[in-house]
Write an enzyme that holds these catalytic residues in place. Structure first.
Site: not given
Length: 271
Positions: A2-3, A52, A163
């Site tokens: 997860p971002e 994060k 990403n």
């Protein structure tokens, strides 16, 4: 993984459901049982996201009163109306009406305030935190000879960026992922930061990542919506070989430091 917007949204949800209430804290799986027993019957004082990572502060006088969670690649933390726990639940936080179940985190630890300070010191600037300062980050970025694509993924620089945001922000600004950080101007750096702030804040609000501008939405372009496990409308992420929404050039991809990088060779050409 997860971002950062996911962790910030999760922190808000946990506060909305559990803040200031006397909680039932347990570890149905058993791997966090001793720590959970110390927290059981206490209140959640705050839920804090940094990059994060998630920090849950409880109202104990004991120095070890902060639950430090990193979801990693497979971790999930579901907040839902109360039901019996299902599967290997590392940590459960519950009231009579609601439950938050943690599955498969990279880690879940009970730590002190000093240990939290040490963990935060390892992180860079988080675009979603009010205490973030891009000017603290700029000299470190500008000194680096590495590519901006590589540095954007370093949590010690841009905390919470992953990403998708890396690929999309660089596309939106027309910056080649190959550009060395040392060649970026201060204005380009600030444009990257401001774009991340806006995109990630919208991700917190909407619960998904949408990066396309109004003129490139499915409705505006009369095209089908994107179908992808990650959801959201994007320009380049996981669109390798498909035409760029702006110029029509096929989107390219390659592996950079173990992660897939996506970009448009025409819109993001090197100067």
């Amino acid at each position: 993984m997860p971002e950062g917007h996911v962790i910030h949204r999760l922190a808000r949800t946990l506060e909305d459901r559990f803040l200031g209430q006397t909680l039932m804290v347990s570890s149905p799986q058993g791997r966090f049982a001793r720590e959970a027993a110390l927290l059981d019957g206490h209140q959640l004082a705050c839920a804090e996201a940094a990059g994060k990572q998630l920090f849950l502060h409880f109202d104990l006088e004991d120095p070890r009163h902060i639950v430090f969670i990193h979801l990693g690649l497979i971790g999930k933390f579901h907040v839902k109306p109360w039901t019996e726990p299902v599967g290997a639940v590392r940590l459960r936080i519950a009231t009579e009406d609601w439950a938050a179940d943690l599955h498969g985190p990279q880690w879940c630890r009970l730590i002190t305030e000093e240990e939290q300070d040490a963990a935060l010191a390892k992180l860079g600037e988080d675009p979603l935190r009010a205490d973030a300062d891009p000017e603290r980050l700029w000299p470190r970025v500008h000194r680096s000879r590495r590519s901006i694509a590589a540095v954007l993924m370093e949590q010690g620089y841009f905390a919470g960026v992953g990403n998708i945001y890396r690929a999309e922000t660089l596309f939106r600004l027309g910056i080649s992922p190959e550009r060395p950080c040392s060649e970026l101007s201060h204005e380009e750096f600030l444009a990257i930061w401001e774009d991340l702030v806006g995109l990630m804040a919208e991700g917190v609000r909407a619960g998904r990542i949408d990066t396309v501008r109004p003129e490139h939405t499915p409705e505006a372009m009369h095209r089908p919506p994107r179908v992808d496990d990650h959801g959201g409308e994007v320009y380049v992420y996981r669109r390798a070989g498909q035409p760029c929404w702006v110029c029509g050039e096929p989107i390219r991809t390659r592996v950079l430091n173990g992660r897939n990088l996506f970009w448009c060779p025409r819109c993001q050409h090197c100067p």
